[in-house]
Enzyme design. Structure first.
Site, PDB file in Angstrom:
ATOM      1  N   TYR A   1       0.901  -1.081  -0.066  1.00  0.00           N
ATOM      2  CA  TYR A   1      -0.019  -0.071   0.126  1.00  0.00           C
ATOM      3  C   TYR A   1       0.770   1.077  -0.069  1.00  0.00           C
ATOM      4  O   TYR A   1       1.919   1.378   0.841  1.00  0.00           O
ATOM      5  CB  TYR A   1      -0.624  -0.005   0.978  1.00  0.00           C
ATOM      6  CG  TYR A   1      -2.013   1.209   1.474  1.00  0.00           C
ATOM      7  CD1 TYR A   1      -2.144   2.167   0.258  1.00  0.00           C
ATOM      8  CD2 TYR A   1      -2.643   1.157   2.608  1.00  0.00           C
ATOM      9  CE1 TYR A   1      -3.155   2.886   0.385  1.00  0.00           C
ATOM     10  CE2 TYR A   1      -3.797   2.308   2.697  1.00  0.00           C
ATOM     11  CZ  TYR A   1      -4.018   3.175   1.603  1.00  0.00           C
ATOM     12  OH  TYR A   1      -4.925   3.966   1.591  1.00  0.00           O
ATOM     13  N   CYS A   2       0.784   2.090  -0.793  1.00  0.00           N
ATOM     14  CA  CYS A   2       1.345   3.361  -0.822  1.00  0.00           C
ATOM     15  C   CYS A   2       2.529   3.260  -1.234  1.00  0.00           C
ATOM     16  O   CYS A   2       3.196   2.344  -2.133  1.00  0.00           O
ATOM     17  CB  CYS A   2       0.851   4.421   0.124  1.00  0.00           C
ATOM     18  SG  CYS A   2       1.564   6.051   0.139  1.00  0.00           S
ATOM     19  N   ILE A   3       3.792   3.811  -0.515  1.00  0.00           N
ATOM     20  CA  ILE A   3       5.172   3.620  -0.408  1.00  0.00           C
ATOM     21  C   ILE A   3       5.583   2.085  -0.015  1.00  0.00           C
ATOM     22  O   ILE A   3       6.607   1.577  -0.560  1.00  0.00           O
ATOM     23  CB  ILE A   3       5.913   4.468   0.240  1.00  0.00           C
ATOM     24  CG1 ILE A   3       5.635   4.636   1.494  1.00  0.00           C
ATOM     25  CG2 ILE A   3       5.757   5.992  -0.405  1.00  0.00           C
ATOM     26  CD1 ILE A   3       6.620   5.585   2.307  1.00  0.00           C
TER      27      ILE A   3
ATOM     28  N   GLY B   1       4.042  -0.312  -1.207  1.00  0.00           N
ATOM     29  CA  GLY B   1       3.724  -0.878  -2.455  1.00  0.00           C
ATOM     30  C   GLY B   1       4.970  -0.569  -3.609  1.00  0.00           C
ATOM     31  O   GLY B   1       5.630  -1.665  -4.268  1.00  0.00           O
TER      32      GLY B   1
ATOM     33  N   PHE C   1      -1.749  -1.184  -3.992  1.00  0.00           N
ATOM     34  CA  PHE C   1      -2.773  -0.033  -3.753  1.00  0.00           C
ATOM     35  C   PHE C   1      -2.153   1.345  -3.841  1.00  0.00           C
ATOM     36  O   PHE C   1      -1.160   1.799  -3.004  1.00  0.00           O
ATOM     37  CB  PHE C   1      -3.460  -0.316  -2.183  1.00  0.00           C
ATOM     38  CG  PHE C   1      -3.953  -1.760  -2.109  1.00  0.00           C
ATOM     39  CD1 PHE C   1      -4.527  -2.568  -3.086  1.00  0.00           C
ATOM     40  CD2 PHE C   1      -4.321  -2.308  -0.658  1.00  0.00           C
ATOM     41  CE1 PHE C   1      -5.026  -3.735  -3.038  1.00  0.00           C
ATOM     42  CE2 PHE C   1      -4.669  -3.406  -0.481  1.00  0.00           C
ATOM     43  CZ  PHE C   1      -5.089  -4.214  -1.653  1.00  0.00           C
TER      44      PHE C   1
END
Length: 582
Positions: free
Chosen positions: A312-314, A316, A340
């Protein structure tokens, strides 16, 4: 001789950093040189563009005439909407009936015309660099949001009517709220109402155990909710700028609980909230002590089973780096990758680009170097400026002029539970990824060797959100052109960076588009993809869970909690200690 020279250089760098850090305290962390350069670029090209000058003069005259003509009509006393006949999209702030009365409708009309003129002056200006134009547009929006007549008691008819009907009690409550907020800030406390959302009690309550802990992470293994589970476990890599429990909020909107209820074995990484002693931790540390350490633990607890890795976000972005490095080594442990709202190509980072320039990063780096970490409130301040009306001015009006506390919800409480970031890691992240775009251009090294995204060949599922101002979906989508996955699914959902992801399994106000691409298929530009991808109503969670099930083998007995014989014994109940760190 060299030792003395190096010491002199180091002392000079420290002095420069100290000066920049002091300047940052006076400019709210913004680098004035970047905006000065943008203004100089604009002013120089305006001076050399007589046709543009005449065009702006004509527009200014037209806007002035419109304001005066509207004022004369409104002066007659008949209700007149400030958006009536206005050239351009009307402002929703002035649609209510009280704004139709003189002189408030004139205030609103003049404001809208001035904002439109500012936009005319900064948009599509020949010769000005795209980045400087973006900075000017950002500065213009900040000024416009601050100058709105809806922000002040004297120029807001709705506030005046409320104050009159309550005989000023709303202002008294507002003063109490302001005093309470100032006191909480000085004491380092969270906003009012967050006390009701405590990890392990009201949020982050999905049952599980901490089965691994090192200097940087805890790994949570969630207890199965079904007699049989899919063989392939899920490992979630959250961003380290946030507490992991955004994906395990209240039971109704907990992604973890939803996955467990659907028969998946779920592991969650919980990052440490770093302090000054962690200043030297870098990206490589986050990769090896974070992702790779967690992957080792999952592989020991659920052996010989490829992992569905989710970032998720960084988190990811880190997962993409790790998957590329493992793909290079032909490591089979990651069976699929889901990301994500995570970017890998930072050539077009969206609105955050306003804070990504050499001057801004030098000032930020100096601030982080002095403290050893970047405080969460500094990151939060940047995000607030990107949506100043919604996140700054409207809460000020609601809390201090209307005297109304916005009811605290789980997502808001989580948002106030920020984390810090080490100096070295965040500097490397900003310079190597945002500024130099090393990952997308095959220059990002892991362990001394380049990690190429083209080495990722496993099935992939990417999620972007339509209103994301942190990781714009068109930037997220660029990964499609960088990997060699023969099973690449992209999903675009309604909502923003957080609310679009935490949508719950049932959400009637959401919709999404989804399309799978094979290597033999032609690459589609974002606009083409959006036109071809079919639209679906509701939450995207079931679509992703169905994809996970299709890429999983038959169900069987759940793995044991931990693997004590392999060094991964149960340490304590979830949510563990890291998430409680202040």
């Amino acid at each position: 001789m060299n030792t003395n020279a190096n010491q002199t250089v180091s002392e000079t760098q420290d002095f420069d950093r100290e000066l920049r850090a002091q300047a940052a305290q006076m400019t709210a962390g913004l680098a004035p040189s970047a905006f000065t350069s943008a203004w100089a670029d604009w002013a120089m090209h305006l001076a050399l563009s007589p046709d543009k000058q005449r065009e702006l003069q004509v527009h200014a005259l037209q806007r002035t005439r419109d304001t005066w003509a509207f004022a004369l009509q409104a002066w007659a006393g008949q209700p007149l909407a400030p958006t009536a006949g206005l050239d351009g999209e009307p402002d929703r702030r002035f649609e209510a009936q009280p704004w139709w009365q003189f002189p408030f409708n004139v205030y609103a009309r003049a404001y809208q015309n001035n904002v439109a003129l500012m936009k005319d002056a900064t948009d599509q200006f020949g010769g000005v660099t795209d980045y400087h134009a973006q900075l000017l547009g950002f500065a213009a929006r900040l000024l416009a949001d601050a100058a709105s007549p809806s922000n002040a008691l004297a120029t807001n008819p709705e506030l005046l009517a409320q104050t009159q009907s309550e005989q000023g009690q709303n202002l008294m409550r507002g003063w109490e709220h302001l005093a309470e907020d100032i006191d909480r800030t000085l004491q380092g406390m969270k906003p009012a109402g967050t006390e009701a959302f405590v990890p392990g009690k009201s949020v982050a309550v999905t049952p599980g155990k901490v089965v691994f802990r090192n200097e940087l992470i805890e790994l949570i293994q969630y207890a199965p909710a079904t007699k049989e589970t899919h063989a392939e476990p899920i490992l979630i890599v959250p961003a380290w700028i946030m507490k992991y429990y955004i994906l395990d909020l209240s039971p109704r909107n907990s992604l973890v609980k939803y996955l467990v209820d659907q028969g998946h074995t779920v592991f969650m990484m919980s990052w440490k909230n770093p302090d000054e002693s962690d200043r030297a931790l870098g990206m490589e540390d986050y990769l090896r002590q974070g992702l790779f350490a967690a992957l080792d633990a999952v592989a020991a607890i659920a052996p010989k089973r490829p992992v569905h890795a989710v970032g998720y976000c960084i988190g990811g972005t880190l997962l993409a780096i790790g998957a590329a490095a493992l793909g290079r080594e032909r490591d089979p442990r990651i069976g699929s990758v889901t990301m994500f709202a995570a970017q890998t190509d930072f050539s077009e980072p969206g609105e955050l680009a306003s804070f990504i320039n050499p001057s801004q990063l030098a000032m930020l780096e100096a601030t982080m170097h002095k403290k050893g970490v970047l405080e969460s409130r500094q990151m939060g301040g940047a995000f607030t400026l990107l949506r100043a009306h919604d996140l700054l001015w409207q809460p000020i009006v609601d809390n201090y002029l209307k005297g109304q506390r916005t009811p605290m919800i789980d997502l808001m409480a989580w948002n106030a539970d920020g984390t810090r970031m080490p100096w070295r890691m965040h500097s490397e992240y900003l310079y190597r990824l945002y500024m130099d775009n090393e990952l997308a251009t095959n220059r990002f090294a892991v362990g001394g060797r380049i990690a190429r995204l083209s080495d990722i060949t496993v099935p992939m599922f990417l999620v972007g959100t339509e209103a994301d101002h942190v990781a714009p979906w068109k930037s997220v989508y660029k990964l499609d052109n960088l990997v060699r996955s023969d099973d690449f699914t992209f999903l675009l959902t309604a909502g923003g960076h957080n609310a679009g992801i935490v949508s719950g399994p049932v959400h009637p106000k959401r919709h999404y588009r989804i399309k799978t691409r094979r290597l033999a298929d032609p690459h589609l530009a974002p606009q083409e993809w959006e036109e071809e991808a079919p639209l679906h109503a509701g939450s995207w969670w079931p679509a992703w869970q169905g994809w996970l099930a299709q890429h999983s083998s038959a169900k069987g007995k759940p793995p044991a909690m931990g693997a004590a014989t392999k060094g991964y014994k149960v340490i304590e109940d979830a949510p563990g200690q890291n998430v409680l760190q202040r």
